[in-house]
Design a protein around this motif. Structure first.
Motif, PDB file in Angstrom:
ATOM      1  N   MET A   1      10.938 -11.927 -11.307  1.00  0.00           N
ATOM      2  CA  MET A   1       9.684 -11.282 -10.840  1.00  0.00           C
ATOM      3  C   MET A   1       9.657 -11.381  -9.294  1.00  0.00           C
ATOM      4  O   MET A   1       9.842 -12.425  -8.768  1.00  0.00           O
ATOM      5  CB  MET A   1       8.303 -11.765 -11.300  1.00  0.00           C
ATOM      6  N   GLU A   2       9.494 -10.327  -8.634  1.00  0.00           N
ATOM      7  CA  GLU A   2       9.603 -10.256  -6.997  1.00  0.00           C
ATOM      8  C   GLU A   2       8.497 -10.880  -6.561  1.00  0.00           C
ATOM      9  O   GLU A   2       7.200 -10.630  -7.015  1.00  0.00           O
ATOM     10  CB  GLU A   2       9.873  -8.691  -6.522  1.00  0.00           C
ATOM     11  N   ASN A   3       8.630 -12.041  -5.462  1.00  0.00           N
ATOM     12  CA  ASN A   3       7.306 -12.300  -4.961  1.00  0.00           C
ATOM     13  C   ASN A   3       6.871 -11.302  -3.861  1.00  0.00           C
ATOM     14  O   ASN A   3       7.736 -10.310  -3.589  1.00  0.00           O
ATOM     15  CB  ASN A   3       7.515 -13.914  -4.509  1.00  0.00           C
ATOM     16  N   ASN A   4       5.721 -11.626  -3.134  1.00  0.00           N
ATOM     17  CA  ASN A   4       5.330 -10.700  -2.133  1.00  0.00           C
ATOM     18  C   ASN A   4       6.169 -10.511  -0.986  1.00  0.00           C
ATOM     19  O   ASN A   4       6.323  -9.242  -0.772  1.00  0.00           O
ATOM     20  CB  ASN A   4       3.919 -11.111  -1.493  1.00  0.00           C
ATOM     21  N   HIS A   5       6.802 -11.333  -0.627  1.00  0.00           N
ATOM     22  CA  HIS A   5       7.833 -11.297   0.550  1.00  0.00           C
ATOM     23  C   HIS A   5       9.153 -10.372   0.080  1.00  0.00           C
ATOM     24  O   HIS A   5       9.770 -10.080   1.021  1.00  0.00           O
ATOM     25  CB  HIS A   5       8.108 -12.503   0.966  1.00  0.00           C
ATOM     26  N   GLN A   6       9.246 -10.239  -1.172  1.00  0.00           N
ATOM     27  CA  GLN A   6      10.659  -9.498  -1.420  1.00  0.00           C
ATOM     28  C   GLN A   6      10.082  -8.114  -1.862  1.00  0.00           C
ATOM     29  O   GLN A   6      10.699  -7.166  -2.116  1.00  0.00           O
ATOM     30  CB  GLN A   6      11.217 -10.250  -2.783  1.00  0.00           C
ATOM     31  N   LYS A   7       9.014  -7.703  -2.165  1.00  0.00           N
ATOM     32  CA  LYS A   7       8.417  -6.486  -2.383  1.00  0.00           C
ATOM     33  C   LYS A   7       8.470  -5.553  -1.198  1.00  0.00           C
ATOM     34  O   LYS A   7       8.115  -5.877  -0.116  1.00  0.00           O
ATOM     35  CB  LYS A   7       6.988  -6.626  -3.100  1.00  0.00           C
ATOM     36  N   PRO A   8       8.855  -4.346  -1.517  1.00  0.00           N
ATOM     37  CA  PRO A   8       8.835  -3.284  -0.561  1.00  0.00           C
ATOM     38  C   PRO A   8       7.207  -2.977  -0.163  1.00  0.00           C
ATOM     39  O   PRO A   8       6.422  -3.079  -0.851  1.00  0.00           O
ATOM     40  CB  PRO A   8       9.468  -2.121  -0.808  1.00  0.00           C
ATOM     41  N   HIS A   9       7.054  -2.919   1.192  1.00  0.00           N
ATOM     42  CA  HIS A   9       5.684  -2.666   1.686  1.00  0.00           C
ATOM     43  C   HIS A   9       5.627  -1.416   2.176  1.00  0.00           C
ATOM     44  O   HIS A   9       6.196  -1.319   3.567  1.00  0.00           O
ATOM     45  CB  HIS A   9       4.843  -3.785   2.370  1.00  0.00           C
ATOM     46  N   ALA A  10       5.224  -0.394   1.934  1.00  0.00           N
ATOM     47  CA  ALA A  10       5.254   1.060   2.450  1.00  0.00           C
ATOM     48  C   ALA A  10       3.986   1.268   3.076  1.00  0.00           C
ATOM     49  O   ALA A  10       2.804   1.343   2.510  1.00  0.00           O
ATOM     50  CB  ALA A  10       5.737   1.889   1.523  1.00  0.00           C
ATOM     51  N   ILE A  11       3.749   1.948   4.502  1.00  0.00           N
ATOM     52  CA  ILE A  11       2.732   2.379   4.797  1.00  0.00           C
ATOM     53  C   ILE A  11       2.780   3.940   4.907  1.00  0.00           C
ATOM     54  O   ILE A  11       3.762   4.592   5.267  1.00  0.00           O
ATOM     55  CB  ILE A  11       2.389   1.938   6.338  1.00  0.00           C
ATOM     56  N   LEU A  12       1.570   4.755   4.471  1.00  0.00           N
ATOM     57  CA  LEU A  12       1.676   6.069   3.941  1.00  0.00           C
ATOM     58  C   LEU A  12       0.702   6.816   4.989  1.00  0.00           C
ATOM     59  O   LEU A  12      -0.521   6.488   5.040  1.00  0.00           O
ATOM     60  CB  LEU A  12       1.281   6.446   2.584  1.00  0.00           C
ATOM     61  N   PHE A  13       1.231   7.797   5.626  1.00  0.00           N
ATOM     62  CA  PHE A  13       0.359   8.778   6.369  1.00  0.00           C
ATOM     63  C   PHE A  13       0.279  10.150   5.960  1.00  0.00           C
ATOM     64  O   PHE A  13       1.162  10.871   6.239  1.00  0.00           O
ATOM     65  CB  PHE A  13       0.821   8.621   7.854  1.00  0.00           C
ATOM     66  N   PRO A  14      -0.825  10.513   5.186  1.00  0.00           N
ATOM     67  CA  PRO A  14      -0.772  11.918   4.787  1.00  0.00           C
ATOM     68  C   PRO A  14      -1.154  12.891   5.957  1.00  0.00           C
ATOM     69  O   PRO A  14      -1.854  12.148   6.986  1.00  0.00           O
ATOM     70  CB  PRO A  14      -1.806  12.045   3.727  1.00  0.00           C
TER      71      PRO A  14
END
Length: 492
Positions: A1-14
């Motif tokens: 399981m990925e921990n938080n620091h390995q998860k991709p974090h995307a910022i979305l701007f519609p």
């Protein structure tokens, strides 16, 4: 399981329009369900209108509360578009878009500067293709640059090859050519009347809309990835041609699924519940009429449509936005129209479109041909009567009427007449042609449904996109130091 620091974090701007916010919300949910951490950014104005339209909501409400309760990590924030909440963005069109072009980007930059050290750090920027600043922001903060295109790839391709249209005098010429356009890669042939409205005018290089388009479609060529709310099988030739230039993924249709259905509010108007009224009508007998969340119709156009509905004798639901003519023109329906159609007509300011067109008593949709509306109509097997008003809607109409044969044309850039409206409504709702349209749209629905199955094209493309993004993130984090004097990232 990925921990938080390995998860991709995307910022979305519609883009700050309801028709763009909706697919962005569904993309956020789809990515979060695959393990992404999402930060979703609405403008304060869009957020204000969405929360105001919800019963019992407050301005502090977070539209993703329901999605988070199901375990998805979707964070939410708002930023200024440069104008006060009371500013009428619809009435002051050019001024507002000048602000989006020049004033909004510094607000984005300021937000990223604050958030880049969030836990975990943001690794991907997913911005609407119409924004002009995406590559600059992505480079500055060392983010994977993902452009999200919310319209058909045909429209993207035409904008992408603006230089060819200009070179061949089909656009931006004092006297635009009117012959068939047959030199755009991936587009067999298209008539000038089927180009987006912004490309049909002459000598318009100084308008704010053209300046946005010109900058945005140069900028998209610098994106790492382009994701599109379309289906590979619907536009295969066009997609394949563009894939030769850049990584592009057809991942549509982006619809709410399961628990998220209606739990993430995206409507900027209060929605009337029409289901009880619909249940009193015969199967397939009702026409739904709506011209979307943004475009305007002339007062005369509204009157001719109203009289056409009256003459047709068909039952109808008409979502008449309060600012459909203009924010300062509120008295536009013909005198006595509501009384004369009482019982067989229901007029509402706004409604939940999917709830209406998925109802078995709805047999047709008089639409402005917004892309969300087209995908929803196909999904619900509801044939369309096409009345495009601006931007991509003219090009979308070509797909619906000429290529896929799942709808009828109301008129071609001419003034509409009530007689024509009534005649076309009746052809859409009943008779041999209506049966043909229903058969065709039923076949197209299968294509959409199949694309979302475990081994369907959209699901495969989405998984491929996620894998490619993760590889790109690892490369970026392993090799580049942040350019805003933040810490350097080493290979995990």
């Amino acid at each position: 399981m990925e921990n938080n620091h390995q998860k991709p974090h995307a910022i979305l701007f519609p883009y700050p329009l309801q028709g763009h916010v909706i697919p962005f919300v569904h993309l956020a949910i789809k990515l979060a369900s695959k393990g992404f951490i999402i930060t979703f950014v609405n403008t304060q104005s869009v957020h204000h209108h969405i929360t105001k339209s919800q019963p019992n909501s407050t301005k502090e409400d977070d539209i993703f509360t329901g999605a988070r309760k199901s375990g998805l990590d979707i964070r939410y924030t708002t930023i200024s578009d440069g104008f006060p909440l009371g500013f009428d963005r619809s009435l002051n069109h050019d001024q507002f878009w000048e602000g989006v072009l020049h004033v909004f980007p510094p607000h984005v930059d300021e937000l990223l500067a604050k958030m880049v050290h969030s836990d975990p750090p943001i690794t991907c920027l997913i911005s609407d293709t119409f924004f002009v600043w995406s590559s600059m922001i992505a480079n500055k903060y060392n983010l994977v640059n993902i452009s999200f295109w919310t319209e058909p790839v045909l429209v993207l391709t035409l904008y992408y090859h603006l230089d060819l249209l200009i070179k061949n005098s089909h656009f931006a010429s004092r006297d635009n050519r009117e012959d068939t356009i047959d030199y755009i890669p991936g587009v067999r042939a298209i008539e000038p009347k089927d180009l987006m409205s912004y490309l049909q005018a002459t000598d318009n290089l100084s308008t704010v809309v053209y300046r946005i388009i010109s900058k945005a479609f140069e900028d998209v060529k610098r994106a790492d990835f382009i994701v599109c709310n379309t289906v590979q099988e619907l536009e295969s030739e066009t997609i394949l041609a563009l894939q030769e230039k850049q990584p592009i993924y057809a991942i549509g249709p982006l619809f709410p699924v399961g628990f998220t259905n209606n739990t993430v509010p995206t409507s900027m108007w209060s929605e009337s519940d029409c289901t009880q009224w619909l249940s009193t009508k015969p199967h397939g007998s009702v026409l739904y009429v709506s011209f979307g969340s943004y475009a305007h119709v002339s007062k005369q156009g509204i009157a001719e449509i109203a009289y056409g509905l009256l003459v047709s004798g068909v039952s109808f639901i008409w979502a008449v936005r309060p600012d459909i003519v203009s924010s300062d023109e509120t008295d536009f329906l013909p005198v006595g129209f509501e009384d004369e159609t009482k019982g067989r007509g229901l007029i509402v300011p706004w409604c939940h479109q999917m709830d209406v067109i998925s109802h078995p008593t709805v047999g047709g949709f008089l639409t402005h041909c917004g892309w969300n509306s087209i995908l929803e109509s196909i999904w619900c097997s509801v044939p369309m009567l096409c009345f495009p008003l601006l931007t991509d809607q003219f090009t979308n109409r070509k797909l619906v009427v000429d290529d896929w044969r799942i709808g009828l044309n109301l008129c071609d850039m001419r003034s509409i007449t009530r007689e024509e409206v009534a005649r076309k409504i009746n052809r859409l709702i009943s008779g041999k042609l209506a049966d043909e349209l229903r058969t065709n749209i039923g076949e197209l629905k299968k294509v959409l449904v199949n694309s979302l199955t475990t081994h369907g094209s959209s699901e495969n493309n989405f998984n491929q996109f996620i894998n490619d993004v993760k590889i790109k993130i690892r490369k970026k984090l392993g090799t580049v130091t942040l350019k805003h004097n933040g810490p350097s990232f080493n290979n995990a």
